[in-house]
Enzyme design. Sequence first.
Site, short mmCIF file in Angstrom:
data_model
loop_
_atom_site.label_atom_id
_atom_site.label_comp_id
_atom_site.label_asym_id
_atom_site.label_seq_id
_atom_site.Cartn_x
_atom_site.Cartn_y
_atom_site.Cartn_z
N GLN A 27 21.17 1.02 -5.80
CA GLN A 27 21.98 2.60 -5.87
C GLN A 27 21.89 3.39 -4.76
O GLN A 27 21.53 3.01 -3.65
CB GLN A 27 20.54 3.98 -6.10
CG GLN A 27 21.29 5.62 -6.03
CD GLN A 27 19.37 6.04 -6.90
OE1 GLN A 27 19.03 6.34 -6.25
NE2 GLN A 27 20.26 6.31 -7.91
N LEU A 41 18.37 9.10 5.15
CA LEU A 41 18.92 9.73 4.15
C LEU A 41 18.74 11.43 4.25
O LEU A 41 17.61 11.63 5.21
CB LEU A 41 17.62 9.49 3.01
CG LEU A 41 17.35 10.28 1.66
CD1 LEU A 41 18.46 9.16 0.77
CD2 LEU A 41 16.37 9.88 1.19
N PHE A 46 17.83 18.86 -9.36
CA PHE A 46 18.07 17.36 -8.71
C PHE A 46 18.98 17.02 -9.75
O PHE A 46 19.25 16.90 -11.13
CB PHE A 46 17.21 16.87 -9.30
CG PHE A 46 16.48 16.25 -7.69
CD1 PHE A 46 16.17 16.73 -6.91
CD2 PHE A 46 17.29 14.58 -7.30
CE1 PHE A 46 15.71 16.84 -5.63
CE2 PHE A 46 16.22 14.75 -6.29
CZ PHE A 46 15.65 15.28 -5.21
N GLU A 93 18.18 14.74 -2.13
CA GLU A 93 19.64 15.60 -3.20
C GLU A 93 18.26 17.00 -3.12
O GLU A 93 19.33 17.33 -3.45
CB GLU A 93 19.32 14.62 -4.38
CG GLU A 93 19.83 14.61 -5.61
CD GLU A 93 20.36 13.36 -6.28
OE1 GLU A 93 20.23 13.88 -7.24
OE2 GLU A 93 20.60 12.66 -6.12
N ALA A 113 1.06 -0.95 -0.18
CA ALA A 113 -0.09 0.18 -0.04
C ALA A 113 0.78 0.98 0.43
O ALA A 113 0.85 2.14 0.66
CB ALA A 113 -1.34 0.11 1.42
N GLY A 114 1.90 1.36 -0.34
CA GLY A 114 2.50 2.58 -1.12
C GLY A 114 2.31 3.49 -2.09
O GLY A 114 1.26 2.99 -2.42
N ARG A 133 23.75 9.87 -9.23
CA ARG A 133 23.56 9.13 -7.60
C ARG A 133 25.09 8.72 -8.05
O ARG A 133 25.71 8.08 -6.76
CB ARG A 133 22.66 8.79 -6.75
CG ARG A 133 21.77 10.21 -6.87
CD ARG A 133 20.34 9.89 -6.51
NE ARG A 133 19.35 10.41 -5.80
CZ ARG A 133 18.50 9.96 -5.17
NH1 ARG A 133 17.58 9.08 -5.17
NH2 ARG A 133 17.52 10.85 -4.78
N HIS A 169 23.02 5.98 -2.29
CA HIS A 169 22.58 7.43 -2.27
C HIS A 169 23.64 8.31 -1.75
O HIS A 169 24.04 7.44 -0.29
CB HIS A 169 21.37 7.43 -1.09
CG HIS A 169 20.72 9.52 -1.37
ND1 HIS A 169 21.43 10.59 -1.04
CD2 HIS A 169 19.51 9.55 -1.82
CE1 HIS A 169 20.75 11.84 -1.35
NE2 HIS A 169 19.24 10.95 -1.47
N ARG A 200 19.37 4.98 -11.21
CA ARG A 200 18.06 5.97 -11.12
C ARG A 200 19.00 7.59 -11.36
O ARG A 200 19.34 7.52 -10.15
CB ARG A 200 16.94 5.04 -10.72
CG ARG A 200 15.77 6.06 -9.72
CD ARG A 200 15.12 5.33 -8.98
NE ARG A 200 15.10 5.86 -7.85
CZ ARG A 200 15.20 6.79 -6.75
NH1 ARG A 200 14.63 7.72 -7.26
NH2 ARG A 200 15.74 6.56 -5.73
N HIS A 256 20.44 2.72 -1.03
CA HIS A 256 18.92 3.21 -0.95
C HIS A 256 17.74 2.37 -1.63
O HIS A 256 16.86 2.64 -1.69
CB HIS A 256 19.15 4.85 -1.74
CG HIS A 256 18.35 5.72 -1.62
ND1 HIS A 256 17.98 6.06 -0.70
CD2 HIS A 256 17.61 6.52 -2.81
CE1 HIS A 256 16.63 7.10 -1.44
NE2 HIS A 256 16.67 6.99 -2.14
#
Length: 601
Positions: A245, A257, A124, A260, A20-21, A291, A247, A403, A358
């Site tokens: 990845q 975290l 970004f 960025e 449920a994200g 990244r 981060h 990514r 990450h």
Amino acid sequence: MSYTQDKITTRKFDVVIVGAGGSGMRASLQLARAGLNVAVLSKVFPTRSHTVAAQGGIGASLGNMSDDNWHYHFYDTIKGSDWLGDQDAIEFMCREAPKVVYDLEHMGMPFDRNPDGTIYQRPFGGHTANYGEKPVQRACAAADRTGHAMLHTLYQQNVAAKTSFFVEWMALDLIRDAQGDVVGVTALEMETGDLHVLHAKTVLMATGGAGRIYAASTNAFINTGDGLGMAARAGIPLEDMEFWQFHPTGVAGAGVLLTEGCRGEGAILLNSNGERFMERYAPTLKDLAPRDFVSRCMDQEIKEGRGCGPNKDYVLLKLDHLGSETIHKRLPSVYEIGVNFANVDITKEPIPVVPTIHYQMGGIPTNINGQVVTQNATDHNAVVNGLYAVGECSCVSVHGANRLGTNSLLDLLVFGRAAGNHIVDFASKTKSHKDLPADATDRTLERLNKLEGRGGEYAQDVANDMRAAMQQHAGVFRTQASMDEGVQKIAAIRERVNAIGLKDTSKVFNTARIEALEVENLIEAAQSTMVSAAARRECRGAHTVSDYERPVDDAVAPLGRDDANWMKHSLWHSADNSLTYKPVKLKPLTVDSVPPKVRTF
């Protein structure tokens, strides 16, 4: 107490969504609005899903702050992926991006605003104007709590649409019939410990990542790769799992975290000499390079003795020059994280940071409709009927070998919506459920009862050894010898996973049982990562192997990237721990292909 067939209840739904994200709830919203009977399973309350931790923004070429269009976003995403991303899926995502952001705006998501009322956008990493010429403002942000705002917005809309949530339920296994079609899942209700079969016309996996296979991670403790484990056990390969990845800015020692968005707002990285070292490595984009690149540069500084602190094992992220007002307006959560996790007031002093695991670029292979695909003798993308996957657990592949920041929230929205639309269309043509096979629950019962009947090792002891091995053998910089050793270590740990036991066999909210079942999923993610990484003999994106590093002007493999032999997707098969490969899709939907070139910034 053992689990038996006669105590299992069966429920029927049009669609079962596992997770449920952001992606699960974006898909469920499409389905519930279309009047389908939807069940959404979640190990935690929906607004505690890990999407809530996303900070920086959603990448979309709205052009509110500077000239931008989807063609630039398309190019940046391909270059970011180090040419391992499928260009048809990338075009689809970048073209749909403005539409899904405006969708959220109309649902009431509280984006930050410009004076003219348009959505605020910040620069970004890796996002550029005019095909790499200069940084561009593309990340649509709600301060530094974009994921939080998005998740709550989607949850509210789902409540209004009458989506059914099954909170604190854990899906255990996919049910496939004799034709290989998916017809439901088995699931454990944590509160009672009861086992259920959820019979569905369609199952959608939205279980998020598996960052907890590493010792140092920005991921929540729930990110145990449950969807990957379920798919692998059901005979579905996992794609591109070697690409993880790191981060660049996790709080040193805590792993939490720091978005960025800090560097998007103007924060800079410093070494022990007080030097802004990214200017040396990436003269054009500096601290806003992608990244994987920034993480390697930070690691290089530390390796060469320019790290900070008593052990010279981190670098510093400097924000104080932005001013207290900007920090409290644009980066309020980062300020709180600094105080709580590093005892640093970022308005006055820099904060220690290190690269921290990450995001997984790989996952369950899908097409742009979210349909899970597998490989057979004649087809690299044969659809598995009845099964979809979206979000971080899937591999479309829009992220390839690395990514770009803000493309993860975009991925959730675009493919969650696309899968929802495709399932609605499928449901309108499919009037009845396929029958459950006679052995629907056999695998799950065997797994549960095996845990009950032995006094084996404690699950977390095995998991901690696995995390230590992954951290050591599949880090930012890899060597062939270290990865080969890692393959052996993880294979040995897999044997230990098969011998995990429970001391407490009670039913009601038995967290030890949940953890043991999660470790069985983690090991699939860990082994697929380690085996795929050891086999890929090149440097590409997040997979940097010291043995294969080459100069930028190397004739065969510039910067170690060997397109002739390795521009292909890995597919790891759990049943025999083997690898096959499939080609990268270099043909976009409507525009010219972006040909591979050397990746410099």
